[in-house]
Design an enzyme around this catalytic site. Structure first.
Site, PDB file in Angstrom:
ATOM      1  N   ASP A  78       4.056   6.957   1.358  1.00 37.00           N
ATOM      2  CA  ASP A  78       3.276   7.035   0.135  1.00 37.00           C
ATOM      3  C   ASP A  78       3.937   6.125  -0.905  1.00 37.00           C
ATOM      4  O   ASP A  78       5.081   5.697  -0.733  1.00 37.00           O
ATOM      5  CB  ASP A  78       3.242   8.490  -0.341  1.00 37.00           C
ATOM      6  CG  ASP A  78       2.410   8.675  -1.592  1.00 37.00           C
ATOM      7  OD1 ASP A  78       1.389   7.981  -1.738  1.00 37.00           O
ATOM      8  OD2 ASP A  78       2.815   9.495  -2.428  1.00 37.00           O
ATOM      9  N   ASP A  83       3.250   6.206  -5.056  1.00 35.52           N
ATOM     10  CA  ASP A  83       3.546   6.879  -6.319  1.00 35.52           C
ATOM     11  C   ASP A  83       4.140   8.269  -6.058  1.00 35.52           C
ATOM     12  O   ASP A  83       3.560   9.080  -5.317  1.00 35.52           O
ATOM     13  CB  ASP A  83       2.280   7.018  -7.156  1.00 35.52           C
ATOM     14  CG  ASP A  83       1.636   5.662  -7.437  1.00 35.52           C
ATOM     15  OD1 ASP A  83       2.269   4.633  -7.131  1.00 35.52           O
ATOM     16  OD2 ASP A  83       0.501   5.635  -7.950  1.00 35.52           O
TER      17      ASP A  83
END
Length: 370
Positions: A8, A10
């Site tokens: 991922d 953020d």
């Protein structure tokens, strides 16, 4: 086979602001420890794939150019440190659209699902949200959660690159409920609770002096007697150690010392780790060979130490050997039963320490299996 790390962005690589949108350089900040951790992962052979939901990217609420600058900065910083992504996958949809390309959907990853050239067992998803963990389940790989509700980057790098030997076992019968967790590559202080105070103290000696992290909790039928609790704790601990050892590649396998101090006339075949405690002397030698064998020499001068019957001391070690698949020779002499029992546990622990220790990848057997 190749191993992949699906990352991922953020909240995982960079900090996620309160409005959940990194749309300016002022909001850009790397997560602590991310660069050295990713360098370790790359050095360990992981290929990196970024998988990120960017809600409404390209709309007036989130212009493309506002996203592109911080994204380029992130990639340049990481590339300068040898961290390069094999692929970058960005979903621009909004949650209400319900597209399968949005995590935890696998629409962006269909080509990876169709590729049999990478190992699901060796790969992982790292992210900060439950949707990332659901994505991991949908891909058939393990999920590692980062952030306040999970791990930090050094811990994740340890899990991915050091192959820590960790196992958890739960054993439930009509007589006991035992939960054990061991980490053979961590030396955390033992945490033990069985309802038998002196037995807790002895189990803590195993973890402390064998140099592995041990958590053990047992709720047993102590209103009957102590037998079931002691036996089932030994079986659960032995099973946890066996699972944590895996295929046993690189372990020392044997635990003994060259001294040949006599314990008694009928001492074990190998002198093992000889350990004194005041007037008591115990000797232990162990072989993690996969075969169960236990030989004991000694006689305790009283029936109980605290709430622990001394007759259960050799029974504990026999049960441990049965579940672990170990050959253990143990002998003890002395006048004080407390000293004798404690010397036994400490001697076995000190014999286990070099046997469990990992140094390289070779299998210590000419058979090709242990």
């Amino acid at each position: 086979m190749r191993k992949l790390l699906f990352l991922d962005r953020d909240g995982c690589l960079i900090e996620e602001p309160a409005d959940e949108q990194v749309d300016s350089y002022a909001k850009f900040a790397l997560l602590p420890g991310v660069i050295p951790a990713l360098r370790r992962c790359v050095a360990a052979g992981y290929e990196l794939v970024m998988v990120s939901n960017q809600d409404g990217l390209g709309t007036p609420a989130f212009p493309e150019e506002a996203f592109a600058g911080p994204q380029r900065l992130l990639l340049r910083i990481l590339a300068s440190q040898g961290v390069v992504f094999r692929e970058i996958l960005i979903d621009r949809s909004l949650p209400q659209e319900g597209r399968d390309t949005r995590k935890p959907g696998t629409g962006m990853l269909r080509h990876w699902l169709a590729d049999d050239g990478w190992s699901r067992a060796a790969s992982a998803v790292v992210g900060d949200r439950e949707t990332d963990m659901q994505l991991a389940a949908n891909l058939g790989v393990r999920g590692l959660r980062i952030g306040a509700q999970g791990l930090d980057w050094p811990a994740i790098a340890h899990l991915l690159c050091d192959a820590p030997r960790i196992a958890e076992v739960e054993r439930s019968t009509r007589e006991t409920r035992v939960r054990v967790r061991v980490d053979l590559d961590d030396a955390a202080e033992p945490r033990v609770a069985t309802g038998i105070g002196y037995f807790d103290h002895m189990l803590a000696q195993l973890g402390k002096h064998a140099d592995f992290a041990l958590e053990l909790h047992c709720a047993g039928d102590l209103h009957v007697d102590e037998h079931h609790t002691v036996e089932d704790c030994a079986l659960a601990l032995g099973e946890a150690l066996r699972r944590a050892l895996g295929d046993k590649r690189g372990i020392g396998r044997y635990g003994f010392s060259p001294e040949d101090l006599p314990v008694r006339e009928t001492r074990p075949a190998q002198s093992g780790c000889t350990l004194p405690m005041d007037e008591a002397l115990a000797s232990a030698a162990i072989d993690l060979c996969g075969r169960s064998c236990f030989a004991f020499a000694g006689a305790f001068p009283r029936e109980r130490v605290g709430e622990l019957p001394t007759e259960l001391v050799p029974h504990f070690f026999r049960s441990l050997c049965d579940a672990l698949g170990a050959n253990l020779h143990l002998a003890v002499r002395g006048d004080n039963a407390h000293h004798m029992v404690e010397a036994c546990f400490k001697a076995v622990a000190r014999a286990l320490r070099p046997a469990l220790r990992r140094d390289g990848d070779a299998l210590p057997s000419t058979k090709g299996t242990l």
